[in-house]
Design a protein around this motif. Sequence first.
Motif, PDB file in Angstrom:
ATOM      1  N   CYS A 159       1.966  12.394 -20.718  1.00 33.96           N
ATOM      2  CA  CYS A 159       3.101  12.108 -21.907  1.00 33.96           C
ATOM      3  C   CYS A 159       3.034  11.147 -22.326  1.00 33.96           C
ATOM      4  CB  CYS A 159       4.665  12.510 -21.913  1.00 33.96           C
ATOM      5  SG  CYS A 159       5.870  12.192 -20.183  1.00 33.96           S
ATOM      6  N   LEU A 160       2.831   9.641 -20.934  1.00 32.87           N
ATOM      7  CA  LEU A 160       3.363   8.412 -21.192  1.00 32.87           C
ATOM      8  C   LEU A 160       2.181   8.119 -22.163  1.00 32.87           C
ATOM      9  CD1 LEU A 160       3.970   7.554 -17.719  1.00 32.87           C
ATOM     10  CD2 LEU A 160       5.207   7.345 -19.419  1.00 32.87           C
ATOM     11  N   ARG A 161       1.352   9.023 -22.640  1.00 36.22           N
ATOM     12  CA  ARG A 161       0.445   8.333 -23.641  1.00 36.22           C
ATOM     13  C   ARG A 161       1.358   7.868 -25.213  1.00 36.22           C
ATOM     14  NH1 ARG A 161      -5.136   9.801 -23.030  1.00 36.22           N
ATOM     15  NH2 ARG A 161      -5.962   9.810 -21.043  1.00 36.22           N
ATOM     16  N   ILE A 162       2.770   9.070 -25.351  1.00 38.70           N
ATOM     17  CA  ILE A 162       2.874   8.797 -26.407  1.00 38.70           C
ATOM     18  C   ILE A 162       3.716   7.498 -26.335  1.00 38.70           C
ATOM     19  CG2 ILE A 162       5.878   9.747 -27.274  1.00 38.70           C
ATOM     20  CD1 ILE A 162       4.996  12.561 -26.093  1.00 38.70           C
ATOM     21  N   LYS A 163       4.198   6.832 -25.311  1.00 45.46           N
ATOM     22  CA  LYS A 163       4.591   5.544 -25.526  1.00 45.46           C
ATOM     23  C   LYS A 163       3.228   4.267 -24.979  1.00 45.46           C
ATOM     24  CE  LYS A 163       7.719   2.740 -22.557  1.00 45.46           C
ATOM     25  NZ  LYS A 163       8.967   3.000 -21.197  1.00 45.46           N
ATOM     26  N   HIS A 164       2.242   4.943 -24.677  1.00 44.29           N
ATOM     27  CA  HIS A 164       1.720   3.946 -25.098  1.00 44.29           C
ATOM     28  C   HIS A 164       1.102   3.837 -26.429  1.00 44.29           C
ATOM     29  CE1 HIS A 164       0.994   4.553 -20.644  1.00 44.29           C
ATOM     30  NE2 HIS A 164       1.814   3.463 -20.807  1.00 44.29           N
ATOM     31  N   GLN A 165       1.158   5.262 -27.253  1.00 44.45           N
ATOM     32  CA  GLN A 165       0.288   4.661 -28.788  1.00 44.45           C
ATOM     33  C   GLN A 165       1.136   4.135 -29.370  1.00 44.45           C
ATOM     34  OE1 GLN A 165      -2.291   7.865 -29.316  1.00 44.45           O
ATOM     35  NE2 GLN A 165      -1.685   7.704 -31.441  1.00 44.45           N
ATOM     36  N   LEU A 166       2.533   4.451 -30.014  1.00 48.82           N
ATOM     37  CA  LEU A 166       3.963   4.267 -30.318  1.00 48.82           C
ATOM     38  C   LEU A 166       4.185   3.049 -30.018  1.00 48.82           C
ATOM     39  CD1 LEU A 166       5.105   7.993 -30.565  1.00 48.82           C
ATOM     40  CD2 LEU A 166       3.376   7.060 -31.896  1.00 48.82           C
ATOM     41  N   GLY A 167       4.486   2.575 -28.846  1.00 49.40           N
ATOM     42  CA  GLY A 167       4.568   1.492 -28.561  1.00 49.40           C
ATOM     43  C   GLY A 167       6.094   1.120 -29.475  1.00 49.40           C
ATOM     44  N   ALA A 168       6.014   0.152 -30.061  1.00 48.66           N
ATOM     45  CA  ALA A 168       7.686  -0.109 -30.469  1.00 48.66           C
ATOM     46  C   ALA A 168       8.308   1.138 -30.891  1.00 48.66           C
ATOM     47  CB  ALA A 168       7.993  -1.364 -31.150  1.00 48.66           C
ATOM     48  N   ARG A 169       7.400   2.107 -31.607  1.00 42.04           N
ATOM     49  CA  ARG A 169       7.988   3.648 -32.036  1.00 42.04           C
ATOM     50  C   ARG A 169       8.481   4.632 -31.457  1.00 42.04           C
ATOM     51  NH1 ARG A 169       4.205   5.367 -35.480  1.00 42.04           N
ATOM     52  NH2 ARG A 169       5.353   6.919 -36.804  1.00 42.04           N
ATOM     53  N   SER A 170       8.058   3.858 -30.119  1.00 44.78           N
ATOM     54  CA  SER A 170       8.371   5.557 -29.138  1.00 44.78           C
ATOM     55  C   SER A 170       9.919   5.314 -28.585  1.00 44.78           C
ATOM     56  CB  SER A 170       7.603   5.045 -27.501  1.00 44.78           C
ATOM     57  OG  SER A 170       8.143   5.632 -26.841  1.00 44.78           O
ATOM     58  N   PRO A 171      10.000   6.746 -28.768  1.00 45.83           N
ATOM     59  CA  PRO A 171      11.545   6.965 -28.247  1.00 45.83           C
ATOM     60  C   PRO A 171      10.988   7.132 -26.913  1.00 45.83           C
ATOM     61  CG  PRO A 171      10.015   9.043 -28.666  1.00 45.83           C
ATOM     62  CD  PRO A 171       8.922   7.605 -29.569  1.00 45.83           C
ATOM     63  N   GLN A 172      12.890   6.960 -25.909  1.00 47.82           N
ATOM     64  CA  GLN A 172      12.915   6.772 -24.551  1.00 47.82           C
ATOM     65  C   GLN A 172      12.178   7.927 -23.657  1.00 47.82           C
ATOM     66  OE1 GLN A 172      14.350   3.749 -23.247  1.00 47.82           O
ATOM     67  NE2 GLN A 172      13.202   3.405 -25.208  1.00 47.82           N
ATOM     68  N   MET A 173      10.961   7.878 -22.820  1.00 48.08           N
ATOM     69  CA  MET A 173      10.889   8.638 -21.926  1.00 48.08           C
ATOM     70  C   MET A 173      11.584   9.031 -20.421  1.00 48.08           C
ATOM     71  SD  MET A 173       8.350   9.667 -24.122  1.00 48.08           S
ATOM     72  CE  MET A 173       7.127  10.482 -22.758  1.00 48.08           C
ATOM     73  N   ILE A 174      11.616  10.218 -20.569  1.00 48.13           N
ATOM     74  CA  ILE A 174      12.098  10.674 -19.642  1.00 48.13           C
ATOM     75  C   ILE A 174      11.764  11.473 -18.241  1.00 48.13           C
ATOM     76  CG2 ILE A 174      14.324  12.000 -18.298  1.00 48.13           C
ATOM     77  CD1 ILE A 174      15.757  11.312 -21.228  1.00 48.13           C
ATOM     78  N   TYR A 175      12.056  11.289 -16.994  1.00 46.86           N
ATOM     79  CA  TYR A 175      11.358  11.442 -15.760  1.00 46.86           C
ATOM     80  C   TYR A 175      11.641  13.271 -15.775  1.00 46.86           C
ATOM     81  CZ  TYR A 175       7.248  12.819 -12.470  1.00 46.86           C
ATOM     82  OH  TYR A 175       6.397  13.868 -11.695  1.00 46.86           O
ATOM     83  N   VAL A 176      11.542  14.319 -15.151  1.00 41.08           N
ATOM     84  CA  VAL A 176      12.424  15.380 -13.683  1.00 41.08           C
ATOM     85  C   VAL A 176      11.150  15.218 -13.511  1.00 41.08           C
ATOM     86  CG1 VAL A 176      13.610  17.260 -13.774  1.00 41.08           C
ATOM     87  CG2 VAL A 176      13.822  16.113 -15.961  1.00 41.08           C
ATOM     88  N   PRO A 177      10.444  15.580 -12.515  1.00 42.51           N
ATOM     89  CA  PRO A 177       9.809  15.854 -11.836  1.00 42.51           C
ATOM     90  C   PRO A 177       9.319  17.365 -11.540  1.00 42.51           C
ATOM     91  CG  PRO A 177      10.829  13.894 -10.055  1.00 42.51           C
ATOM     92  CD  PRO A 177      11.878  14.362 -10.830  1.00 42.51           C
ATOM     93  N   HIS A 178       8.600  17.324 -11.408  1.00 40.52           N
ATOM     94  CA  HIS A 178       8.266  18.934 -11.446  1.00 40.52           C
ATOM     95  C   HIS A 178       7.728  19.182  -9.794  1.00 40.52           C
ATOM     96  CE1 HIS A 178       3.770  17.891 -12.169  1.00 40.52           C
ATOM     97  NE2 HIS A 178       3.795  18.766 -10.941  1.00 40.52           N
ATOM     98  N   GLY A 179       8.731  19.487  -9.009  1.00 45.15           N
ATOM     99  CA  GLY A 179       8.913  19.739  -7.543  1.00 45.15           C
ATOM    100  C   GLY A 179       9.657  18.064  -6.496  1.00 45.15           C
ATOM    101  N   SER A 180       9.146  18.670  -5.520  1.00 44.63           N
ATOM    102  CA  SER A 180      10.115  17.408  -4.654  1.00 44.63           C
ATOM    103  C   SER A 180       9.058  17.223  -3.134  1.00 44.63           C
ATOM    104  CB  SER A 180      12.220  17.218  -4.363  1.00 44.63           C
ATOM    105  OG  SER A 180      12.141  17.407  -5.245  1.00 44.63           O
ATOM    106  N   GLY A 181       7.732  17.023  -3.366  1.00 43.55           N
ATOM    107  CA  GLY A 181       7.482  16.837  -2.267  1.00 43.55           C
ATOM    108  C   GLY A 181       7.239  14.886  -1.818  1.00 43.55           C
ATOM    109  N   ASP A 182       5.879  15.089  -0.839  1.00 41.77           N
ATOM    110  CA  ASP A 182       5.611  13.950  -0.126  1.00 41.77           C
ATOM    111  C   ASP A 182       4.533  13.651  -0.818  1.00 41.77           C
ATOM    112  OD1 ASP A 182       7.954  14.175   1.135  1.00 41.77           O
ATOM    113  OD2 ASP A 182       7.369  15.672   2.616  1.00 41.77           O
ATOM    114  N   ARG A 183       3.895  13.898  -1.338  1.00 40.42           N
ATOM    115  CA  ARG A 183       2.161  12.823  -2.109  1.00 40.42           C
ATOM    116  C   ARG A 183       2.582  12.077  -3.023  1.00 40.42           C
ATOM    117  NH1 ARG A 183      -1.564  15.562  -3.473  1.00 40.42           N
ATOM    118  NH2 ARG A 183      -0.758  17.335  -5.149  1.00 40.42           N
TER     119      ARG A 183
END
Length: 383
Positions: free
Chosen positions: A108-132
């Motif tokens: 989804c970070l393609r959104i931020k990279h492509q929209l630049g200043a027009r991008s919404p704030q991007m919030i990340y919730v990991p899908h799991g809590s592993g160690d890799r």
Amino acid sequence: MKRVAFLYNHDAPHQVAHLAGTMSALASDPGVEVTALVARPAAEAVARRLSGPSEARIQWQHIEMHPVAARFAPLLDRLFPFSRLMTLRANMDLFARYDAIVSSERTCLRIKHQLGARSPQMIYVPHGSGDRNVAHHPALRDFDLHLVSGQKLVDVGLEFGIIRPDNWRITGYSKFDGVDLDARPKLFANDNPVILYNPHFDPHLSSVYAQGEDVLDLFARRPDFNLIFAPHVMYGRKRWHFSLEFKTLNRRWDVPERLESLPNILIDLGSQKSIDMTYTRAADVYLGDVSSQVYEFLARPRATIFLKSHDVAWRDHPDYQFWHNGPVIDHVRDLEPLLDRWQAVAADYRATQQRLFAYTVDMTAEPASVRGARAIADYVGAL
């Protein structure tokens, strides 16, 4: 009123439970308009079900790729996440309407990279809590806010420069909300011990390619044990798996007919039960390699065994911290002696499991989804 979208743009619905509870809780905030952006019907069905009574307060919008791209998707999805990327590309103007977008994966970070200043704030919730190392992939530093399950991901994020001192919140593990972690679903007609074999799909790291059939053969010879063969849901979705990280290609093997109808072996390559914690709650023993689902299993400490099929000095390696939760073996032939003393194995590692689980998941009386919703509301309210 702030506008927040939850983005469900993955090939399979296994990540939905990491977002849907928080989405549901946030929909109760009168100062936030919540939208679910869904790319596939399977994900929408799961998200609607997990939203409960809040479903009616959420705006549901289907997002699609361009029709020309859709013609090539069945072929190109076998090689890389073509549909995900093309769906993002086709909906940039829509994404720009929101104050924030919440996602559980980094394409989804393609959104931020492509929209630049027009991008919404991007919030990340990991899908799991592993160690890799997926937990500290360099691309993750481009998220504006990280909602993490526990102190472990904070420490790792700070160490690798993925998060800053001011852009993270510990909110717990929302997938646990509404799940009876003490329940024991009964999946077999007998009361024999149940082993969950939950290998990853990574063609280099996973044990399933070289030793998976040997695992099933062992349990075919041992009807006094029950086996659930439920690999990572993505394993069953592709015939060929390629690892960009390790430049490795491997082919999914078909379960032989001789193993498909045995009463003590349950085979599931991707049903809802493989992602809703049915199997992690039903098992007495977890057998795996590098899947973060081991921490979902360890919400109730029990025996864990890890099957190592790649060369790695794991003991002091931060990406293999979870292998300290149980014995690590190199071959299936070493598994049977451990099965015969599985209760002792559980007792031997209980203290370590409790310590590593508490470091990974911050459990409080307040639901993680509520904690996550408040963190998002506070963040967007300050924009």
